[in-house]
Design an enzyme around this catalytic site. Structure first.
Site, PDB file in Angstrom:
ATOM      1  N   CYS A  25     -34.669 -23.763  12.872  1.00 33.50           N
ATOM      2  CA  CYS A  25     -34.973 -25.041  13.530  1.00 33.50           C
ATOM      3  C   CYS A  25     -34.166 -25.203  14.798  1.00 33.50           C
ATOM      4  CB  CYS A  25     -34.622 -26.197  12.597  1.00 33.50           C
ATOM      5  SG  CYS A  25     -35.875 -26.514  11.376  1.00 33.50           S
ATOM      6  N   ALA A  57     -39.259 -23.926  10.904  1.00 36.25           N
ATOM      7  CA  ALA A  57     -40.065 -24.763  10.019  1.00 36.25           C
ATOM      8  C   ALA A  57     -40.969 -25.638  10.866  1.00 36.25           C
ATOM      9  CB  ALA A  57     -39.149 -25.616   9.147  1.00 36.25           C
ATOM     10  N   GLN A  99     -43.770 -20.453  10.344  1.00 33.86           N
ATOM     11  CA  GLN A  99     -43.379 -20.998   9.045  1.00 33.86           C
ATOM     12  C   GLN A  99     -44.002 -22.383   8.865  1.00 33.86           C
ATOM     13  OE1 GLN A  99     -39.270 -22.253   8.071  1.00 33.86           O
ATOM     14  NE2 GLN A  99     -39.386 -20.946   6.272  1.00 33.86           N
ATOM     15  N   TYR A 182     -36.712 -28.275   0.355  1.00 34.56           N
ATOM     16  CA  TYR A 182     -37.803 -29.024   0.976  1.00 34.56           C
ATOM     17  C   TYR A 182     -38.949 -29.187  -0.031  1.00 34.56           C
ATOM     18  CZ  TYR A 182     -34.843 -28.467   5.011  1.00 34.56           C
ATOM     19  OH  TYR A 182     -33.767 -28.522   5.853  1.00 34.56           O
ATOM     20  N   ARG A 229     -41.358 -18.032   1.442  1.00 38.94           N
ATOM     21  CA  ARG A 229     -39.894 -18.064   1.366  1.00 38.94           C
ATOM     22  C   ARG A 229     -39.477 -18.912   0.174  1.00 38.94           C
ATOM     23  NH1 ARG A 229     -35.036 -18.859   5.856  1.00 38.94           N
ATOM     24  NH2 ARG A 229     -34.934 -16.607   5.705  1.00 38.94           N
ATOM     25  N   ARG A 323     -28.527 -16.180  12.468  1.00 44.36           N
ATOM     26  CA  ARG A 323     -27.493 -16.463  13.461  1.00 44.36           C
ATOM     27  C   ARG A 323     -27.111 -15.259  14.316  1.00 44.36           C
ATOM     28  NH1 ARG A 323     -23.948 -19.276   8.931  1.00 44.36           N
ATOM     29  NH2 ARG A 323     -25.134 -17.694   7.786  1.00 44.36           N
TER      30      ARG A 323
HETATM   31  C1  LIG Z   1     -29.906 -23.007  13.379  1.00 45.41           C
HETATM   32  C2  LIG Z   1     -30.553 -22.651  12.071  1.00 45.41           C
HETATM   33  C3  LIG Z   1     -31.771 -23.222  11.727  1.00 45.41           C
HETATM   34  C4  LIG Z   1     -32.440 -22.845  10.546  1.00 45.41           C
HETATM   35  N1  LIG Z   1     -33.690 -23.327  10.284  1.00 45.41           N
HETATM   36  C5  LIG Z   1     -34.411 -22.819   9.255  1.00 45.41           C
HETATM   37  C6  LIG Z   1     -35.795 -23.109   9.118  1.00 45.41           C
HETATM   38  O1  LIG Z   1     -36.408 -23.790   9.943  1.00 45.41           O
HETATM   39  N2  LIG Z   1     -36.446 -22.579   8.053  1.00 45.41           N
HETATM   40  C7  LIG Z   1     -35.811 -21.760   7.145  1.00 45.41           C
HETATM   41  O2  LIG Z   1     -36.446 -21.310   6.197  1.00 45.41           O
HETATM   42  N3  LIG Z   1     -34.512 -21.438   7.282  1.00 45.41           N
HETATM   43  C8  LIG Z   1     -33.809 -21.919   8.326  1.00 45.41           C
HETATM   44  N4  LIG Z   1     -32.510 -21.522   8.515  1.00 45.41           N
HETATM   45  C9  LIG Z   1     -31.938 -20.502   7.622  1.00 45.41           C
HETATM   46  C10 LIG Z   1     -32.104 -19.104   8.227  1.00 45.41           C
HETATM   47  O3  LIG Z   1     -33.475 -18.736   8.278  1.00 45.41           O
HETATM   48  C11 LIG Z   1     -31.333 -18.036   7.424  1.00 45.41           C
HETATM   49  O4  LIG Z   1     -31.911 -17.933   6.161  1.00 45.41           O
HETATM   50  C12 LIG Z   1     -29.852 -18.387   7.289  1.00 45.41           C
HETATM   51  O5  LIG Z   1     -29.308 -18.791   8.536  1.00 45.41           O
HETATM   52  C13 LIG Z   1     -29.045 -17.200   6.749  1.00 45.41           C
HETATM   53  O6  LIG Z   1     -29.165 -16.089   7.596  1.00 45.41           O
HETATM   54  P1  LIG Z   1     -28.032 -15.706   8.711  1.00 45.41           P
HETATM   55  O7  LIG Z   1     -26.719 -15.594   7.982  1.00 45.41           O
HETATM   56  O8  LIG Z   1     -28.505 -14.413   9.269  1.00 45.41           O
HETATM   57  O9  LIG Z   1     -28.003 -16.794   9.737  1.00 45.41           O
HETATM   58  C14 LIG Z   1     -31.818 -21.927   9.662  1.00 45.41           C
HETATM   59  C15 LIG Z   1     -30.565 -21.401   9.999  1.00 45.41           C
HETATM   60  C16 LIG Z   1     -29.943 -21.739  11.185  1.00 45.41           C
HETATM   61  C17 LIG Z   1     -28.613 -21.095  11.532  1.00 45.41           C
END
Ligand SMILES: Cc1cc2nc3c(=O)[nH]c(=O)nc-3n(C[C@H](O)[C@H](O)[C@H](O)COP(=O)(O)O)c2cc1C
Length: 358
Positions: A25, A57, A99, A182, A229, A323
């Protein structure tokens, strides 16, 4: 041989490698419309070598937005705004994925950088009443209204309509968001679903809404690669867990899902969880072994060597990162060097002179 940079074929769709961008997001939209920020943000990851780029999302109804600044796909103007973004991802060789989401009782919250802290946005300030399986609030948020059966029918139709718009906008893959506390996850978990009708109680009943949504998306977008997911754990006593996820993932596959993206958590405020490098990989491995379905692992996966080792161990078929792509939008180009062969990555031709340092 690198598995990370081997193509993967899923339901007739070929993805050029197994290092994908997880949905993230941006809280940067007005009226659900993606804009220049989303375009640059998402296209850069395709230039950076990602196999698939999944949008944040994307709400199927206005009240399904996490924050008032979320993107959506509940009208045709939004689909038109998404189309050049999907095309930009595809033009750079990655599969554009969207998504599809509804935030349920965790909708209408302040965005993380609004300066208003955590919690619900009041209606007077642009918020709305949230909807959920039951009138059980997420701690610190306003209580939701329980969805009626008629409202569930409308919701299923909204997922289908948004899926059709996504395909018209040029998205090749669709991910149904049934994770992170959600709406669809709220139906799955006994901690948030206290219904006594056909959508609550037994596992079959709690999974009914998700399977109806998958059917609607599949019918509206029969040629799309359909992914789901899940949060494979609530990290809370009496909650949703790996065994239930595996069973429902199998049902999801029977209804047309071809890929399972394995995340965790988000349903309760106080989770008994310890994070660290690759902390959700065992969950992905568990789902893969229990179901035989292709799965993605996500969560603190930050280097090519780490990602390659996860695939080599047979713990997942794909690695998603969030990230790390924000820190380095060319993560895949870098990851190929980390596993010892920079040529493995799909370097854009104009970047080729940077492929080797010497
Ligand atoms: C800024 C941000 C926004 C995120 N928004 C969503 C989202 O819209 N939908 C979702 O399923 N996960 C979302 N996540 C979770 C990520 O998809 C991911 O599963 C989570 O950050 C762990 O992975 P990472 O350690 O590589 O960041 C978000 C994570 C971050 C950091």
């Amino acid at each position: 041989m690198s598995q990370l940079f081997s193509p993967i074929e899923l339901d007739g769709h070929t993805v050029r490698n197994r290092l994908w961008v997880a949905p993230m997001c941006m809280y940067s939209a007005v009226d659900g419309m993606p804009n220049d920020w989303h375009h640059v943000h998402l296209a850069q990851f395709a230039a950076g070598g990602a196999g698939m780029v999944i949008t944040e999302a994307t709400a199927v109804l206005p009240e399904g937005r996490i924050s008032p600044e979320d993107v959506g796909l509940w009208n045709d103007a939004q689909a038109e705004a998404w189309a050049p973004i999907a095309a930009a991802i595809r033009a750079r060789g990655a599969v554009p994925a969207l998504q599809l989401a509804h935030a349920g009782r965790k909708a209408s919250t302040w965005s993380p950088f609004s300066g208003r802290g955590h919690g619900s946005v009041p209606e007077a300030e642009g918020g709305w009443e949230t909807l959920a399986p039951s009138q059980v609030a997420f701690e610190g948020y306003a209580p939701p209204a329980a969805l009626t059966v008629d409202q569930l029918d409308e919701l299923v139709a909204a997922f289908g309509a948004a899926a059709a718009r996504a395909v018209r906008a040029g998205f090749e893959a669709l991910e149904v968001h049934a994770a992170h506390g959600y709406l669809l996850h709220e139906f799955l978990s006994p901690l948030s679903n206290h219904r006594d009708d056909a959508y609550g109680g037994s596992l079959e009943n709690r999974a009914r809404l998700l399977l109806r949504v998958i059917d609607a998306v599949h019918a509206a977008a029969p040629g799309a690669l359909l992914m789901v997911r899940f949060s494979a754990q609530d990290w809370a006593e009496g909650g949703w867990d790996l065994a239930q996820t595996a069973t429902v993932a199998t049902w999801a596959a029977e209804h047309g899902a071809a890929f399972v993206d394995v995340s965790s958590g988000g349903l309760v405020a106080h989770q008994q969880i310890t994070t660290g490098p690759g902390y959700q990989v065992p969950l992905a491995a568990g789902i893969r072994r229990a179901t035989g379905l292709p799965v993605g692992a996500v969560g603190e996966i930050t280097s090519g060597t780490q990602a390659e080792a996860i695939l080599a161990a047979g713990d997942a078929d794909v690695v998603l990162a969030g990230r790390e792509w924000l820190r380095d939008p060319h993560f895949a180009l870098r990851a190929a060097g980390e596993i010892g062969d920079t040529d493995l990555a799909p370097w854009p031709a104009p970047y080729l002179r940077a492929r080797r340092r010497a």
